[in-house]
Scaffold this motif. Structure first.
Motif, PDB file in Angstrom:
ATOM      1  N   GLU A  33      -6.092   4.444  20.540  1.00  0.00           N
ATOM      2  CA  GLU A  33      -5.961   3.544  21.681  1.00  0.00           C
ATOM      3  C   GLU A  33      -6.588   4.149  22.939  1.00  0.00           C
ATOM      4  O   GLU A  33      -7.283   3.464  23.702  1.00  0.00           O
ATOM      5  CB  GLU A  33      -4.488   3.230  21.937  1.00  0.00           C
ATOM      6  N   ALA A  34      -6.373   5.450  23.120  1.00  0.00           N
ATOM      7  CA  ALA A  34      -6.900   6.116  24.316  1.00  0.00           C
ATOM      8  C   ALA A  34      -8.426   6.113  24.332  1.00  0.00           C
ATOM      9  O   ALA A  34      -9.040   5.826  25.366  1.00  0.00           O
ATOM     10  CB  ALA A  34      -6.369   7.548  24.390  1.00  0.00           C
ATOM     11  N   ILE A  35      -9.072   6.438  23.209  1.00  0.00           N
ATOM     12  CA  ILE A  35     -10.533   6.494  23.235  1.00  0.00           C
ATOM     13  C   ILE A  35     -11.145   5.092  23.229  1.00  0.00           C
ATOM     14  O   ILE A  35     -12.209   4.878  23.815  1.00  0.00           O
ATOM     15  CB  ILE A  35     -11.104   7.362  22.091  1.00  0.00           C
ATOM     16  N   GLU A  36     -10.460   4.126  22.602  1.00  0.00           N
ATOM     17  CA  GLU A  36     -10.975   2.749  22.648  1.00  0.00           C
ATOM     18  C   GLU A  36     -10.876   2.183  24.060  1.00  0.00           C
ATOM     19  O   GLU A  36     -11.759   1.418  24.491  1.00  0.00           O
ATOM     20  CB  GLU A  36     -10.217   1.871  21.658  1.00  0.00           C
ATOM     21  N   ASN A  37      -9.823   2.541  24.787  1.00  0.00           N
ATOM     22  CA  ASN A  37      -9.700   2.093  26.176  1.00  0.00           C
ATOM     23  C   ASN A  37     -10.798   2.681  27.058  1.00  0.00           C
ATOM     24  O   ASN A  37     -11.111   2.125  28.121  1.00  0.00           O
ATOM     25  CB  ASN A  37      -8.328   2.479  26.729  1.00  0.00           C
ATOM     26  N   LYS A  38     -11.380   3.804  26.624  1.00  0.00           N
ATOM     27  CA  LYS A  38     -12.494   4.420  27.353  1.00  0.00           C
ATOM     28  C   LYS A  38     -13.844   3.935  26.814  1.00  0.00           C
ATOM     29  O   LYS A  38     -14.887   4.504  27.143  1.00  0.00           O
ATOM     30  CB  LYS A  38     -12.420   5.946  27.231  1.00  0.00           C
ATOM     31  N   LYS A  39     -13.812   2.880  25.988  1.00  0.00           N
ATOM     32  CA  LYS A  39     -15.021   2.204  25.482  1.00  0.00           C
ATOM     33  C   LYS A  39     -15.750   2.977  24.390  1.00  0.00           C
ATOM     34  O   LYS A  39     -16.910   2.706  24.106  1.00  0.00           O
ATOM     35  CB  LYS A  39     -15.996   1.885  26.630  1.00  0.00           C
ATOM     36  N   SER A 126     -11.370   9.033   6.610  1.00  0.00           N
ATOM     37  CA  SER A 126     -11.857   7.660   6.508  1.00  0.00           C
ATOM     38  C   SER A 126     -12.971   7.424   7.519  1.00  0.00           C
ATOM     39  O   SER A 126     -12.924   7.927   8.648  1.00  0.00           O
ATOM     40  CB  SER A 126     -10.719   6.662   6.759  1.00  0.00           C
ATOM     41  N   TYR A 127     -13.953   6.623   7.107  1.00  0.00           N
ATOM     42  CA  TYR A 127     -15.120   6.373   7.958  1.00  0.00           C
ATOM     43  C   TYR A 127     -15.145   4.949   8.497  1.00  0.00           C
ATOM     44  O   TYR A 127     -16.205   4.423   8.844  1.00  0.00           O
ATOM     45  CB  TYR A 127     -16.399   6.680   7.171  1.00  0.00           C
ATOM     46  N   GLN A 128     -13.978   4.335   8.562  1.00  0.00           N
ATOM     47  CA  GLN A 128     -13.842   3.035   9.213  1.00  0.00           C
ATOM     48  C   GLN A 128     -12.457   2.975   9.843  1.00  0.00           C
ATOM     49  O   GLN A 128     -11.569   3.747   9.478  1.00  0.00           O
ATOM     50  CB  GLN A 128     -14.041   1.883   8.233  1.00  0.00           C
ATOM     51  N   TRP A 129     -12.285   2.057  10.793  1.00  0.00           N
ATOM     52  CA  TRP A 129     -11.027   2.061  11.531  1.00  0.00           C
ATOM     53  C   TRP A 129     -10.546   0.660  11.856  1.00  0.00           C
ATOM     54  O   TRP A 129     -11.288  -0.172  12.376  1.00  0.00           O
ATOM     55  CB  TRP A 129     -11.169   2.829  12.836  1.00  0.00           C
ATOM     56  N   ASN A 130      -9.319   0.395  11.504  1.00  0.00           N
ATOM     57  CA  ASN A 130      -8.471  -0.599  12.136  1.00  0.00           C
ATOM     58  C   ASN A 130      -7.046  -0.186  11.802  1.00  0.00           C
ATOM     59  O   ASN A 130      -6.817   0.670  10.941  1.00  0.00           O
ATOM     60  CB  ASN A 130      -8.798  -2.046  11.701  1.00  0.00           C
ATOM     61  N   HIS A 131      -6.087  -0.773  12.463  1.00  0.00           N
ATOM     62  CA  HIS A 131      -4.716  -0.294  12.319  1.00  0.00           C
ATOM     63  C   HIS A 131      -4.172  -0.457  10.907  1.00  0.00           C
ATOM     64  O   HIS A 131      -3.257   0.261  10.507  1.00  0.00           O
ATOM     65  CB  HIS A 131      -3.799  -1.016  13.316  1.00  0.00           C
ATOM     66  N   LYS A 132      -4.717  -1.387  10.152  1.00  0.00           N
ATOM     67  CA  LYS A 132      -4.239  -1.600   8.790  1.00  0.00           C
ATOM     68  C   LYS A 132      -4.828  -0.586   7.818  1.00  0.00           C
ATOM     69  O   LYS A 132      -4.295  -0.388   6.726  1.00  0.00           O
ATOM     70  CB  LYS A 132      -4.581  -3.019   8.333  1.00  0.00           C
ATOM     71  N   ASP A 133      -5.943   0.029   8.200  1.00  0.00           N
ATOM     72  CA  ASP A 133      -6.629   0.942   7.291  1.00  0.00           C
ATOM     73  C   ASP A 133      -5.764   2.122   6.868  1.00  0.00           C
ATOM     74  O   ASP A 133      -5.827   2.578   5.730  1.00  0.00           O
ATOM     75  CB  ASP A 133      -7.908   1.497   7.948  1.00  0.00           C
ATOM     76  N   ILE A 134      -4.975   2.657   7.795  1.00  0.00           N
ATOM     77  CA  ILE A 134      -4.257   3.895   7.527  1.00  0.00           C
ATOM     78  C   ILE A 134      -3.325   3.747   6.324  1.00  0.00           C
ATOM     79  O   ILE A 134      -3.396   4.510   5.363  1.00  0.00           O
ATOM     80  CB  ILE A 134      -3.465   4.347   8.760  1.00  0.00           C
ATOM     81  N   ASN A 135      -2.453   2.751   6.378  1.00  0.00           N
ATOM     82  CA  ASN A 135      -1.506   2.585   5.278  1.00  0.00           C
ATOM     83  C   ASN A 135      -2.194   2.163   3.991  1.00  0.00           C
ATOM     84  O   ASN A 135      -1.763   2.547   2.894  1.00  0.00           O
ATOM     85  CB  ASN A 135      -0.432   1.577   5.668  1.00  0.00           C
ATOM     86  N   THR A 136      -3.281   1.411   4.099  1.00  0.00           N
ATOM     87  CA  THR A 136      -4.036   1.015   2.908  1.00  0.00           C
ATOM     88  C   THR A 136      -4.605   2.237   2.212  1.00  0.00           C
ATOM     89  O   THR A 136      -4.482   2.410   0.996  1.00  0.00           O
ATOM     90  CB  THR A 136      -5.185   0.063   3.276  1.00  0.00           C
ATOM     91  N   VAL A 137      -5.217   3.103   2.996  1.00  0.00           N
ATOM     92  CA  VAL A 137      -5.830   4.312   2.446  1.00  0.00           C
ATOM     93  C   VAL A 137      -4.776   5.254   1.878  1.00  0.00           C
ATOM     94  O   VAL A 137      -4.897   5.748   0.751  1.00  0.00           O
ATOM     95  CB  VAL A 137      -6.675   5.028   3.523  1.00  0.00           C
ATOM     96  N   LEU A 138      -3.720   5.517   2.641  1.00  0.00           N
ATOM     97  CA  LEU A 138      -2.720   6.480   2.207  1.00  0.00           C
ATOM     98  C   LEU A 138      -1.942   5.990   0.989  1.00  0.00           C
ATOM     99  O   LEU A 138      -1.521   6.795   0.153  1.00  0.00           O
ATOM    100  CB  LEU A 138      -1.773   6.812   3.356  1.00  0.00           C
ATOM    101  N   SER A 139      -1.755   4.679   0.874  1.00  0.00           N
ATOM    102  CA  SER A 139      -1.067   4.159  -0.307  1.00  0.00           C
ATOM    103  C   SER A 139      -1.916   4.348  -1.556  1.00  0.00           C
ATOM    104  O   SER A 139      -1.395   4.575  -2.647  1.00  0.00           O
ATOM    105  CB  SER A 139      -0.727   2.678  -0.126  1.00  0.00           C
ATOM    106  N   LYS A 140      -3.230   4.284  -1.397  1.00  0.00           N
ATOM    107  CA  LYS A 140      -4.118   4.475  -2.550  1.00  0.00           C
ATOM    108  C   LYS A 140      -4.163   5.930  -3.000  1.00  0.00           C
ATOM    109  O   LYS A 140      -4.424   6.214  -4.168  1.00  0.00           O
ATOM    110  CB  LYS A 140      -5.541   4.008  -2.204  1.00  0.00           C
ATOM    111  N   THR A 141      -3.927   6.853  -2.087  1.00  0.00           N
ATOM    112  CA  THR A 141      -3.988   8.273  -2.430  1.00  0.00           C
ATOM    113  C   THR A 141      -2.614   8.864  -2.718  1.00  0.00           C
ATOM    114  O   THR A 141      -2.514  10.024  -3.112  1.00  0.00           O
ATOM    115  CB  THR A 141      -4.623   9.079  -1.278  1.00  0.00           C
ATOM    116  N   ASP A 142      -1.562   8.070  -2.496  1.00  0.00           N
ATOM    117  CA  ASP A 142      -0.197   8.585  -2.628  1.00  0.00           C
ATOM    118  C   ASP A 142      -0.013   9.817  -1.749  1.00  0.00           C
ATOM    119  O   ASP A 142       0.554  10.832  -2.153  1.00  0.00           O
ATOM    120  CB  ASP A 142       0.117   8.920  -4.092  1.00  0.00           C
TER     121      ASP A 142
END
Length: 242
Positions: A33-39, A126-142
């Motif tokens: 959020e901090a770096i996105e707010n800085k564009k 991960s080389y892509q980002w949105n808030h849903k990505d984190i749980n999607t990725v971590l669930s796949k890797t256990d």
């Protein structure tokens, strides 16, 4: 190019870390959020952690124990390494091209006279980002995030022109302010700046000399060849190249 000596640094600080276990990845979201707010555009995020698995009395027992992990990780490519100090290392790599992430498991048997202390490190990048990505990725890797302490890093970039040392420092300090952090240490060069600080946005921290603590690191590098400013933010330290 500057590199963090990741393995060395983590081995030194791991046992002095005072973490609050977090399963919701609050630190990563707040840094993003901090770096996105800085564009800045987020280009990469990662989580790194390690834990003890006990000990093995022999090399054979080490591989017997690690085989239990290998059997649970179908689709991982495994390689075995023995270094000069007789430590044992087993590395498993899983790459998901659809979701654009890599999971590495590093199992190390640290030789200690007549036995091996077993440590397991996990890194998801991960080389892509949105808030849903984190749980999607971590669930796949256990990923065992609820069982151990994690180091978070995130990278971003933005197009910039004519950035001198003073403006680069100002931008880094501005990002640190947005994360409610007080600067502890700094390194400033012509096209590069690294700041370490203590943020009140989360409670995890590592101990430094002189009773100081830190839980935030910000690195910025300007590339005049393509007029691009790259930023890497990590807690409690950055665990990737910058």
């Amino acid at each position: 190019m500057k590199f963090i000596l990741v393995l060395f640094a983590i081995l030194l600080i791991y046992f002095s870390v005072n973490f609050v276990k977090s399963a919701d990845h609050e630190e990563l979201y707040k840094m993003a959020e901090a770096i996105e707010n800085k564009k800045y555009t987020v280009k990469e995020w990662s989580i790194y952690s390690r834990q003890s698995m006990g000990e093995a009395k022999s090399e054979k027992e080490f591989y017997n124990q690690t085989n239990k992990i290998r059997k649970k990780k179908a689709g991982y490519k495994w390689s075995s390494i023995e270094d000069v100090n007789h430590h044992l290392k087993l590395v498993g790599v899983y790459e998901d091209k659809k979701e654009n992430f890599v999971h590495r498991i590093i199992i190390t048997g640290v030789y200690n006279y007549d036995s091996y202390e077993i440590e397991v490190a996990n890194e998801v990048k991960s080389y892509q980002w949105n808030h849903k990505d984190i749980n999607t990725v971590l669930s796949k890797t256990d990923y065992p995030v609820s069982k151990e302490f994690s180091f978070y890093s995130i990278k971003g970039e933005v197009d910039e022109r004519n950035i001198g040392r003073g403006k680069l420092v100002k931008k880094a300090k501005g990002l640190m302010d947005s994360l409610d952090a007080v600067e502890i240490e700094s390194l400033v060069e012509e096209d590069f700046v690294s700041l370490s600080g203590l943020s009140t946005k989360w409670e995890n921290s590592i101990n430094l000399d002189g009773n100081k603590k830190m839980n935030l690191q910000i690195a910025m590098r300007f590339n005049p060849k393509n007029d691009r400013l790259n930023v890497t933010v990590g807690t409690p330290i950055v665990t990737t190249e910058y």
